[in-house]
Each structure stands twice: as C-alpha cells, then as structure tokens.
Write an enzyme that holds these catalytic residues in place. Sequence first.
Site, PDB file in Angstrom:
ATOM      1  N   SER A  18       0.815  -1.223   0.000  1.00 14.08           N
ATOM      2  CA  SER A  18       0.000   0.000   0.000  1.00 14.08           C
ATOM      3  C   SER A  18       0.844   1.266   0.000  1.00 14.08           C
ATOM      4  O   SER A  18       0.346   2.347  -0.313  1.00 14.08           O
ATOM      5  CB  SER A  18      -0.939   0.002   1.207  1.00 14.08           C
ATOM      6  OG  SER A  18      -0.207  -0.206   2.408  1.00 14.08           O
ATOM      7  N   ASP A  65      -4.462  -7.500   8.662  1.00 13.00           N
ATOM      8  CA  ASP A  65      -3.507  -7.228   9.731  1.00 13.00           C
ATOM      9  C   ASP A  65      -2.565  -8.422   9.828  1.00 13.00           C
ATOM     10  O   ASP A  65      -2.866  -9.421  10.479  1.00 13.00           O
ATOM     11  CB  ASP A  65      -4.252  -7.022  11.050  1.00 13.00           C
ATOM     12  CG  ASP A  65      -3.300  -6.847  12.238  1.00 13.00           C
ATOM     13  OD1 ASP A  65      -2.081  -6.709  12.007  1.00 13.00           O
ATOM     14  OD2 ASP A  65      -3.783  -6.875  13.389  1.00 13.00           O
ATOM     15  N   VAL A  66      -1.413  -8.325   9.181  1.00 15.46           N
ATOM     16  CA  VAL A  66      -0.521  -9.476   9.130  1.00 15.46           C
ATOM     17  C   VAL A  66       0.162  -9.754  10.462  1.00 15.46           C
ATOM     18  O   VAL A  66       0.795 -10.799  10.632  1.00 15.46           O
ATOM     19  CB  VAL A  66       0.538  -9.340   8.007  1.00 15.46           C
ATOM     20  CG1 VAL A  66      -0.122  -9.319   6.651  1.00 15.46           C
ATOM     21  CG2 VAL A  66       1.415  -8.124   8.220  1.00 15.46           C
ATOM     22  N   TYR A 153      13.845  -4.951  15.146  1.00 13.34           N
ATOM     23  CA  TYR A 153      13.915  -4.742  13.697  1.00 13.34           C
ATOM     24  C   TYR A 153      15.108  -5.490  13.118  1.00 13.34           C
ATOM     25  O   TYR A 153      14.986  -6.237  12.133  1.00 13.34           O
ATOM     26  CB  TYR A 153      14.012  -3.252  13.377  1.00 13.34           C
ATOM     27  CG  TYR A 153      13.880  -2.953  11.904  1.00 13.34           C
ATOM     28  CD1 TYR A 153      12.619  -2.858  11.319  1.00 13.34           C
ATOM     29  CD2 TYR A 153      14.998  -2.786  11.089  1.00 13.34           C
ATOM     30  CE1 TYR A 153      12.489  -2.598   9.963  1.00 13.34           C
ATOM     31  CE2 TYR A 153      14.873  -2.528   9.746  1.00 13.34           C
ATOM     32  CZ  TYR A 153      13.608  -2.439   9.179  1.00 13.34           C
ATOM     33  OH  TYR A 153      13.478  -2.199   7.836  1.00 13.34           O
ATOM     34  N   ALA A 154      16.279  -5.331  13.739  1.00 10.31           N
ATOM     35  CA  ALA A 154      17.482  -5.996  13.237  1.00 10.31           C
ATOM     36  C   ALA A 154      17.347  -7.510  13.316  1.00 10.31           C
ATOM     37  O   ALA A 154      17.667  -8.234  12.358  1.00 10.31           O
ATOM     38  CB  ALA A 154      18.707  -5.532  14.020  1.00 10.31           C
TER      39      ALA A 154
END
Length: 247
Positions: A18, A65-66, A153-154
């Site tokens: 998106s 919503d994954v 995140y990493a």
Amino acid sequence: MGSDTDFTGKRVLVVGGSSGIGNGIAHAFLERGALVHVWGTRDSAADYDPADGSDLNGLGYTQVDVGNPEAIAAAPDPFADGALDVLVLSQGAVVYRRGEFERDGWDKVMAVNLDSVMDCARKFRAALAATQGSIIVVSSISGLKANIGNPAYAASKAGAISLTKTLGQAFAADGIRVNGLAPGLVDTKLTKVTTQHPDRLAGAIAAIPQRRMGTPADMAGAAIFLASPLASYVTGHTLVVDGGLSL
C-alpha cells in the site's frame, strides 16, 4: 521491454504494497502487464494518502492485519481463480524511542516482520506450487549488522534473511523459487526519523558510496529480476540493494 520481464497475465500479491517499497514493487509489476493485488492495514484503498508514497490506482486491495496470524489465515484469495504467480512479502514495522527493548514493542515488530513472512508463505505455498511461482522476501541490511535502538527490527530482518534460505531449500521441490532483497536507506514513511532531519540525513547519505538514498523504484528493479526467468537458477538468495552502504 524484453520478454523476460513481461509479466502479462501473471497474478502478483504484494503484502505491504500500500505504500513505500511495496507500492513501488506493485506498480513495477503492474507496468509490466501483471494483475496486482496488495494487502494493507487500512480499511480501504481510499484511506491512503499519496503524500505518504501510496498509489493504489490499478491495484486490487484487501485490508489484512498481518501481525495477526488468524487474519492471514482468514484472508480471501487475492484473485478469483485462487491462482498466484508471485508473492512479494514487503510488510514491515518498527518502533522507535527504544520501544523495541520492551516486550510490547519487540512482539509487535517480530510478529509483522518475521512471523507473518512464514504465515504468508505457508498460506500460499500450494497456489505457488501450482504455477511454479516465486516468493520475494523484502528484508533489510539491518539484518546483516547491528541497528542502534532497534533490536527487534534488526533481529527480525536477520531472521527473514535466514528464512529465505530455508524456504528456498524447502520449497524448491515444489518448483517455487524463494529469494529476497535487502534494501539500504530508502525514503519511505518508516525512515522519516532520518529523512526529515537534514543533519541526520546528510550524515546517512555521506555513508552511502553512491551518495544518494534508494528509491522504491530501485527496489522494484531487483524484485522484477528475482521474479523473472532471468533469475531462474537463483534460489534462497537475498540481494543487497543499498548503494554500497553495507560495504
């Protein structure tokens, strides 16, 4: 345009398509003749602002919503015939201000960036096997090094790179190629913490040998290659697309 990058009639689903990198990839396939559907988080395509890098023109859209595995399992097939040729997994989440050191932040990022990659691959494995299709996992060069302030995140991106290898091996028997791309600094809504601060941005660009940020179109070129016959003997590989930042 060469026939190797002609996707006319091919059915492509871009999860996280998106906005940002996913949106750039979605339009690259659309421009090459594919039928393209995207999953996003908002109620409808009309809820996205073009100023945020969202262009849903010509794309099918479903809210999923994954971060919720039940939502992935319940999501309808993106195409009426249930077929799929290319699955691009470009979903991403990040929590700033050291929020990923707390459980809620960690769990949110891992659910979107890693768990959902496996959930989506599992959901569409049979459809991709039927078409001898491919999966492209969008990770990050953060998965190859430390990321100050963003441990989830990493770690999630490192996990996505590893998962790309394992799924590449596991799904090859089905005729499915699984590869990935690892972007560097790309101007998207997730990187505004850098791109909207001139001093911080200047320092970041100074560390990039090509002396510029990447664009969604740069990432799209790599995705088109990986999904095309040009990469027919490439499996389990993550292509670094970062202007030399990780060198």
